[in-house]
Design an enzyme around this catalytic site. Structure first.
Site, PDB file in Angstrom:
ATOM      1  N   HIS A 148       0.896  -1.081  -0.019  1.00  0.00           N
ATOM      2  CA  HIS A 148      -0.004   0.075  -0.166  1.00  0.00           C
ATOM      3  C   HIS A 148       0.914   1.408  -0.018  1.00  0.00           C
ATOM      4  CE1 HIS A 148       0.756   0.974   4.256  1.00  0.00           C
ATOM      5  NE2 HIS A 148       0.701  -0.558   4.505  1.00  0.00           N
ATOM      6  N   CYS A 164       3.243  -4.774   6.636  1.00  0.00           N
ATOM      7  CA  CYS A 164       2.964  -4.436   5.125  1.00  0.00           C
ATOM      8  C   CYS A 164       4.155  -3.880   4.489  1.00  0.00           C
ATOM      9  CB  CYS A 164       1.788  -3.462   5.064  1.00  0.00           C
ATOM     10  SG  CYS A 164       0.337  -4.117   5.661  1.00  0.00           S
TER      11      CYS A 164
END
Length: 188
Positions: A148, A164
């Protein structure tokens, strides 16, 4: 007046050459070691070392060099992006997964373990410029894991995430357009 110009010219020349001078020094010096921890040492990898083929394209997330590579299925597109990576080995998941969903303007909810570590965090964060997932998110088949964006550009090139892989918002927007649901992903 001439002396001032000479001084400013000399100071400017030294300032722009400083990165070159620093890079020319030995990596054994403590100052260099401190800088190297925060800078991506991009290491390109051939896709053949990680994937059997490029069906649906491929994304390779290199934790050590803090870089994300993308290859299109027909090999006409190759991209290399600096990234943030998990803050510790305990937060790092390695292996093969794939993109299962793409969201432009994602909302965010911290995982239960994140809430344990940071009880002051909100339970929900709506889409917007300050959202921790940035402007775009590629959801992986592993629960809670994403590639992301981030509005906090200080994180890129560092071990700073809760698991992440983070990219600059302009880079995730580009990767978002290139990748499709089904794109294979390897985090190593």
């Amino acid at each position: 007046m001439q002396n001032r110009r000479q001084f400013l010219s000399s100071a400017y020349a030294v300032a722009i050459s400083l990165p070159s001078l620093v890079n020319a020094q030995s990596f054994n010096e403590p100052a260099i070691a401190a800088v190297r921890r925060n800078v991506s040492a991009f290491r390109t990898q051939p896709w053949q070392d990680h994937f059997e083929d490029l069906t649906h394209g491929a994304i390779l997330c290199d934790i050590d060099s803090r870089a994300v590579q993308y290859w299109s299925e027909d090999e006409s597109v190759y991209k290399l992006y600096p990234s943030s990576v998990p803050a510790s080995e305990e937060l790092t998941r390695r292996g093969y997964t794939k993109v299962v969903r793409k969201v432009e303007g994602p909302s965010w909810r911290p995982t239960p373990s994140m809430k344990e570590r940071n009880p002051e965090w909100p339970d929900y964060w709506p889409p917007g410029p300050d959202n921790p997932l940035g402007t775009h998110a590629l959801y992986l088949s592993w629960q809670y894991y994403r590639v992301h964006g981030t509005g906090d550009t200080r994180k890129i090139g560092r071990q700073s995430s809760n698991g992440c892989i983070g990219l600059y918002n302009e880079h995730i927007a580009e990767l978002f357009d290139l990748a499709e649901v089904g794109t294979q992903v390897r985090i190593f």
